[in-house]
Design an enzyme around this catalytic site. Sequence first.
Site, short mmCIF file in Angstrom:
data_model
loop_
_atom_site.label_atom_id
_atom_site.label_comp_id
_atom_site.label_asym_id
_atom_site.label_seq_id
_atom_site.Cartn_x
_atom_site.Cartn_y
_atom_site.Cartn_z
N TYR A 1 0.87 -1.18 0.00
CA TYR A 1 0.00 0.00 0.00
C TYR A 1 0.90 1.23 0.00
CZ TYR A 1 -3.78 3.24 1.01
OH TYR A 1 -4.69 4.27 0.92
N VAL B 1 6.63 5.42 5.43
CA VAL B 1 5.50 6.23 5.87
C VAL B 1 4.86 5.68 7.14
CG1 VAL B 1 3.13 6.91 5.23
CG2 VAL B 1 5.01 7.22 3.61
N LYS B 2 4.64 4.38 7.18
CA LYS B 2 3.90 3.85 8.33
C LYS B 2 4.81 3.37 9.46
CE LYS B 2 -0.08 1.03 9.35
NZ LYS B 2 -1.13 0.26 8.71
N1 PMP Z 1 2.68 4.29 2.40
C1 PMP Z 1 2.42 3.43 3.39
C2 PMP Z 1 3.42 2.37 3.72
C3 PMP Z 1 1.21 3.51 4.10
O1 PMP Z 1 0.94 2.63 5.09
C4 PMP Z 1 0.29 4.54 3.77
C5 PMP Z 1 -1.03 4.69 4.50
N2 PMP Z 1 -1.54 3.57 5.08
C6 PMP Z 1 0.61 5.41 2.73
C7 PMP Z 1 1.82 5.27 2.08
C8 PMP Z 1 -0.32 6.52 2.33
O2 PMP Z 1 -0.22 7.55 3.23
P1 PMP Z 1 -1.40 8.65 3.35
O3 PMP Z 1 -2.58 7.94 3.90
O4 PMP Z 1 -0.82 9.68 4.26
O5 PMP Z 1 -1.62 9.19 1.99
#
Ligand code: PMP
Length: 438
Positions: free
Chosen positions: A136, A240-241
């Site tokens: 994701y 990000v996570k």
């Molecule tokens: N990358 C990863 C690994 C994520 O887990 C997520 C959200 N779950 C995102 C990107 C997207 O981030 P956002 O919801 O801030 O757009």
Amino acid sequence: MFGLYAREARSISRMAHLRFFPQAVVGGSGAYLTGDDGRQLLDFAASWGAASLGHSHPAIREAVNRALSDQAGASYLSTANEPCVLLAEKLLSLVPERARGRVWFGHSGSDANETVARMVVAATGRSRILAFEGAYHGGTVGSMAISGHPAQQGAVKVPGLTLVPYPDSYASGSSEAAKEIVLARIEELFATEVPPEEVAAFFIEPIQSDGGMLVPPDGFFKAIETLCRRHGILLVSDEVKVGLGRTGMMHAYEHSGIEPDIIVFGKGLGGGLPISAVVGPEAIMNHAVAFSLQTVHGNPVCAAAALAVLETIESENLVENAARIGTVLRDGLEQLARRHSIIGNVRGRGLALGAELVVDRESRMPASRGSALAVYRAFELGLVLYYVGVRSNVLEFTPPLTLSEAEARKGVDILEKVLADVIAGRVNADVLAGFQGW
Ligand code: PMP
């Protein structure tokens, strides 16, 4: 249904609605959220809401207030403001030499990954991208285009995208075998339909979190890094996570002993305020300038919050705390797994943990409905949880990095009641109406 929640349902799109959490939130402090009925809910899904420092951390409040009065919270002309420059310098100091070039700021993980995808193709002149099944990377068209999560079936894909299977050590029964199968598949692709010299970048999540909190087998990402270096492919770590301390190391890729070329930060970076960042080599990052100016990126208030987050992670030793409390939480989950066979597997690193729920341990059939019921029952009993996984059957535990030992134990105690109620059929199954997984 409480007043504010009902009004939310009547006024705000269902699209962004968190299922099995039928309540509005009016505040929070530390690891707790306050519901609009005054209930205190222990937040074990803080990565979802980006509350890496917990709720209402004074360092973020002060930084935001200061930035608001210093800079009037203005949308400046892009990033030429002090909080942004300080934040960029700080981020550059945190990454390995090969990524230490320039920083780009966005608002979300989605727009950051999307920008990377455009940037690497433009800068290298190569048209293909590799990513993992189950990954994701975001919810905008561009970031969905490089994602492989089943929740995004039907999304537009970039023409050059190839999804590679991700090694699921639990489902396949052996991490070594899972790793070898995937590596062999990549070599096969390189020898046939995906010439490696046409591949611009390989996107990885250091732990595939929304895909099911899947920890890579030992040596897996090292082997991916070797392949990337051999063929001049940029290695992009989407932190990000699970980045910025959550796994018990500053960067989650560090567990694999690799050095990505490009690193993507979001969620917890802003401690709840909308900001994301991409860090990478100058030659790549400067290529983005021509087409990546957005109206309020580089917002000084958000940058000030992010700087406070990074400084607090250091000053409060939150990386160490995530490692230490992560062990407490993991031990607690493993004890629960000994008592409840619905937990097939406990995995993760630091405070990025998951428990895969199964119908029985022999077949390892996913208990997707059980996971949804557990999330709802947890809500009723005062614990905020969410489920992830390509089969929607992995309970995710991503509490704030500030979590205390007592809070970790309390969460496990509530979870024990939750599981007992799910197993005994004491949860109102009406909440599952229309539920088909993602
Ligand atoms: N990358 C990863 C690994 C994520 O887990 C997520 C959200 N779950 C995102 C990107 C997207 O981030 P956002 O919801 O801030 O757009």
